[in-house]
Write a protein that holds these residues in place. Sequence first.
Motif, mmCIF file in Angstrom:
data_model
loop_
_atom_site.group_PDB
_atom_site.id
_atom_site.type_symbol
_atom_site.label_atom_id
_atom_site.label_comp_id
_atom_site.label_asym_id
_atom_site.label_seq_id
_atom_site.Cartn_x
_atom_site.Cartn_y
_atom_site.Cartn_z
ATOM 1 N N LYS A 34 -24.994 21.025 21.756
ATOM 2 C CA LYS A 34 -25.677 20.561 20.558
ATOM 3 C C LYS A 34 -26.136 19.121 20.723
ATOM 4 O O LYS A 34 -25.581 18.367 21.492
ATOM 5 C CB LYS A 34 -24.753 20.708 19.355
ATOM 6 N N GLY A 35 -27.151 18.784 19.968
ATOM 7 C CA GLY A 35 -27.704 17.447 19.998
ATOM 8 C C GLY A 35 -29.197 17.534 19.780
ATOM 9 O O GLY A 35 -29.725 18.583 19.385
ATOM 10 N N HIS A 36 -29.881 16.427 20.044
ATOM 11 C CA HIS A 36 -31.336 16.454 19.955
ATOM 12 C C HIS A 36 -31.832 17.475 20.971
ATOM 13 O O HIS A 36 -31.549 17.369 22.154
ATOM 14 C CB HIS A 36 -31.923 15.074 20.231
ATOM 15 N N GLN A 37 -32.541 18.464 20.510
ATOM 16 C CA GLN A 37 -32.985 19.584 21.329
ATOM 17 C C GLN A 37 -31.777 20.314 21.930
ATOM 18 O O GLN A 37 -31.470 20.206 23.110
ATOM 19 C CB GLN A 37 -33.972 19.137 22.402
ATOM 20 N N THR A 38 -31.077 21.046 21.080
ATOM 21 C CA THR A 38 -29.903 21.814 21.477
ATOM 22 C C THR A 38 -30.244 22.746 22.633
ATOM 23 O O THR A 38 -31.289 23.381 22.649
ATOM 24 C CB THR A 38 -29.376 22.622 20.272
ATOM 25 N N ILE A 39 -29.342 22.798 23.600
ATOM 26 C CA ILE A 39 -29.524 23.621 24.800
ATOM 27 C C ILE A 39 -28.555 24.794 24.748
ATOM 28 O O ILE A 39 -27.376 24.617 24.469
ATOM 29 C CB ILE A 39 -29.265 22.794 26.073
ATOM 30 N N ILE A 49 -34.067 25.864 25.002
ATOM 31 C CA ILE A 49 -33.997 24.571 24.330
ATOM 32 C C ILE A 49 -34.620 24.708 22.949
ATOM 33 O O ILE A 49 -35.768 25.116 22.810
ATOM 34 C CB ILE A 49 -34.722 23.486 25.147
ATOM 35 N N ASN A 50 -33.838 24.394 21.929
ATOM 36 C CA ASN A 50 -34.317 24.444 20.557
ATOM 37 C C ASN A 50 -34.944 23.094 20.227
ATOM 38 O O ASN A 50 -34.245 22.100 20.080
ATOM 39 C CB ASN A 50 -33.167 24.754 19.601
ATOM 40 N N LYS A 51 -36.245 23.093 20.086
ATOM 41 C CA LYS A 51 -36.966 21.849 19.823
ATOM 42 C C LYS A 51 -37.253 21.648 18.338
ATOM 43 O O LYS A 51 -37.990 20.755 17.966
ATOM 44 C CB LYS A 51 -38.266 21.831 20.618
#
Length: 73
Positions: A34-39, A49-51
Amino acid sequence: MAGLLGVSTAQIQKNRKKVAKDFVNRYNIILVLKGHQTIVAQKNKKLYINKTGNPGMAKAGSGDVLTGLFRLF
C-alpha cells in the motif's frame, strides 16, 4: 514493509516495484504494498499498480466504508 525487511521507509520508496517483486519471489506470496500507487504482486505474474485514489482515502475507516458499499452490490 520496511519493518519486515529491516530497512528504512525511504529505501522502500526508492524502488517499490523491485522490492515487491523480490519479496514475492522469495516468499511465494501475494503482496499488496500500500501507498501512493498501491502495488499488487504475485510470483511469476504481472505486477499491478493502482494509480487511482486521492489523499482523502488515507483516513481511518475509509476501507470499512468501501467494504460496506461493495457488500450492497
